[in-house]
Structure formats: C-alpha cells, structure tokens
Design a protein around this motif. Sequence first.
Motif, mmCIF file in Angstrom:
data_model
loop_
_atom_site.group_PDB
_atom_site.id
_atom_site.type_symbol
_atom_site.label_atom_id
_atom_site.label_comp_id
_atom_site.label_asym_id
_atom_site.label_seq_id
_atom_site.Cartn_x
_atom_site.Cartn_y
_atom_site.Cartn_z
ATOM 1 N N ASP A 41 -51.048 68.676 37.454
ATOM 2 C CA ASP A 41 -51.243 67.235 37.455
ATOM 3 C C ASP A 41 -51.048 66.710 38.878
ATOM 4 O O ASP A 41 -50.199 67.201 39.623
ATOM 5 C CB ASP A 41 -50.224 66.581 36.522
ATOM 6 N N TRP A 42 -51.847 65.722 39.250
ATOM 7 C CA TRP A 42 -51.706 65.094 40.558
ATOM 8 C C TRP A 42 -51.548 63.596 40.357
ATOM 9 O O TRP A 42 -52.513 62.885 40.064
ATOM 10 C CB TRP A 42 -52.906 65.410 41.442
ATOM 11 N N ASN A 43 -50.326 63.130 40.451
ATOM 12 C CA ASN A 43 -49.990 61.704 40.336
ATOM 13 C C ASN A 43 -50.420 61.057 39.024
ATOM 14 O O ASN A 43 -50.630 59.850 38.966
ATOM 15 C CB ASN A 43 -50.588 60.908 41.500
ATOM 16 N N GLY A 44 -50.616 61.847 37.978
ATOM 17 C CA GLY A 44 -50.995 61.293 36.685
ATOM 18 C C GLY A 44 -52.398 60.745 36.629
ATOM 19 O O GLY A 44 -52.775 60.097 35.654
ATOM 20 N N THR A 45 -53.201 60.986 37.668
ATOM 21 C CA THR A 45 -54.555 60.437 37.697
ATOM 22 C C THR A 45 -55.634 61.504 37.825
ATOM 23 O O THR A 45 -56.776 61.273 37.441
ATOM 24 C CB THR A 45 -54.729 59.458 38.869
ATOM 25 N N LYS A 46 -55.298 62.644 38.389
ATOM 26 C CA LYS A 46 -56.276 63.714 38.604
ATOM 27 C C LYS A 46 -55.635 65.052 38.279
ATOM 28 O O LYS A 46 -54.432 65.144 38.055
ATOM 29 C CB LYS A 46 -56.770 63.711 40.049
ATOM 30 N N TYR A 47 -56.471 66.087 38.268
ATOM 31 C CA TYR A 47 -55.980 67.446 38.060
ATOM 32 C C TYR A 47 -56.343 68.301 39.261
ATOM 33 O O TYR A 47 -57.396 68.109 39.876
ATOM 34 C CB TYR A 47 -56.613 68.067 36.810
ATOM 35 N N ALA A 101 -59.217 72.604 43.875
ATOM 36 C CA ALA A 101 -60.218 71.553 43.695
ATOM 37 C C ALA A 101 -59.579 70.430 42.908
ATOM 38 O O ALA A 101 -58.795 70.666 41.986
ATOM 39 C CB ALA A 101 -61.430 72.098 42.962
ATOM 40 N N LEU A 102 -59.904 69.218 43.261
ATOM 41 C CA LEU A 102 -59.412 68.029 42.577
ATOM 42 C C LEU A 102 -60.477 67.566 41.593
ATOM 43 O O LEU A 102 -61.650 67.436 41.962
ATOM 44 C CB LEU A 102 -59.168 66.934 43.616
ATOM 45 N N VAL A 103 -60.087 67.330 40.337
ATOM 46 C CA VAL A 103 -61.031 66.836 39.331
ATOM 47 C C VAL A 103 -60.429 65.612 38.640
ATOM 48 O O VAL A 103 -59.213 65.446 38.597
ATOM 49 C CB VAL A 103 -61.395 67.917 38.294
ATOM 50 N N ASP A 104 -61.308 64.785 38.090
ATOM 51 C CA ASP A 104 -60.871 63.526 37.488
ATOM 52 C C ASP A 104 -60.346 63.663 36.069
ATOM 53 O O ASP A 104 -59.474 62.909 35.658
ATOM 54 C CB ASP A 104 -62.025 62.519 37.480
ATOM 55 N N VAL A 129 -65.321 73.565 37.490
ATOM 56 C CA VAL A 129 -64.634 74.185 38.621
ATOM 57 C C VAL A 129 -64.229 75.616 38.255
ATOM 58 O O VAL A 129 -64.375 76.540 39.049
ATOM 59 C CB VAL A 129 -63.400 73.356 39.052
ATOM 60 N N VAL A 130 -63.715 75.799 37.042
ATOM 61 C CA VAL A 130 -63.307 77.132 36.587
ATOM 62 C C VAL A 130 -64.486 78.094 36.634
ATOM 63 O O VAL A 130 -64.382 79.211 37.154
ATOM 64 C CB VAL A 130 -62.702 77.067 35.168
ATOM 65 N N GLU A 131 -65.626 77.682 36.113
ATOM 66 C CA GLU A 131 -66.804 78.548 36.106
ATOM 67 C C GLU A 131 -67.285 78.854 37.515
ATOM 68 O O GLU A 131 -67.712 79.968 37.806
ATOM 69 C CB GLU A 131 -67.910 77.920 35.262
#
Length: 86
Positions: free
Chosen positions: A24-30, A40-43, A51-53
């Motif tokens: 988790d990144w600040n409760g807004t992104k992963y 990689a940052l995802v929403d 991203v995994v693939e």
Amino acid sequence: MRQRYRRLDIVNELLCPLGLAVYDWNGTKYVVDDRKGNVALVDDLGGIWGVVETRLGWRLDPLDPKWLEMLSAGTGTDGRSTAAPQ
C-alpha cells in the motif's frame, strides 16, 4: 482501510509464489514489487494484474494448474518454499 489491507493480504498470498509483492502507498495507490528492484505504482487492484503480467512476461491464468499447484504446495517458481518460517 481494514478492508483494503485484507485485500492486499489476499493479493500477496496469490503473488508470493510468483516472486512478486504488492504494498500500500499512502492508502491511495499500490506498489507492485518484483523484489529485483523493479517497482510500479498502480491506482487500483485491477491495475495490479497488468503490471504482474508484464513483469512475468506471460498472461496470468487464475485457473492454470501449475500456479494452483504452487499455491497449494506453498512453493515459488523456483521450487523453494514461500511459507513463512515457523
């Protein structure tokens, strides 16, 4: 937030055998981490799978017998155990 972290736990249980982790990144992104320095940052949760693939280099099939076997055996793609030490 509790639900978000529970979903994150489930995603990590699924991706750990593949050598990947999601944070988790600040409760807004992963943050998707391949543990080799690539992140990689995802929403949202849906963005994680693309991203995994890309990191794996192949399309992830949730019904793939090899992946299901790794999940049930607790081993990663290299054959080593992914279970936490007791």
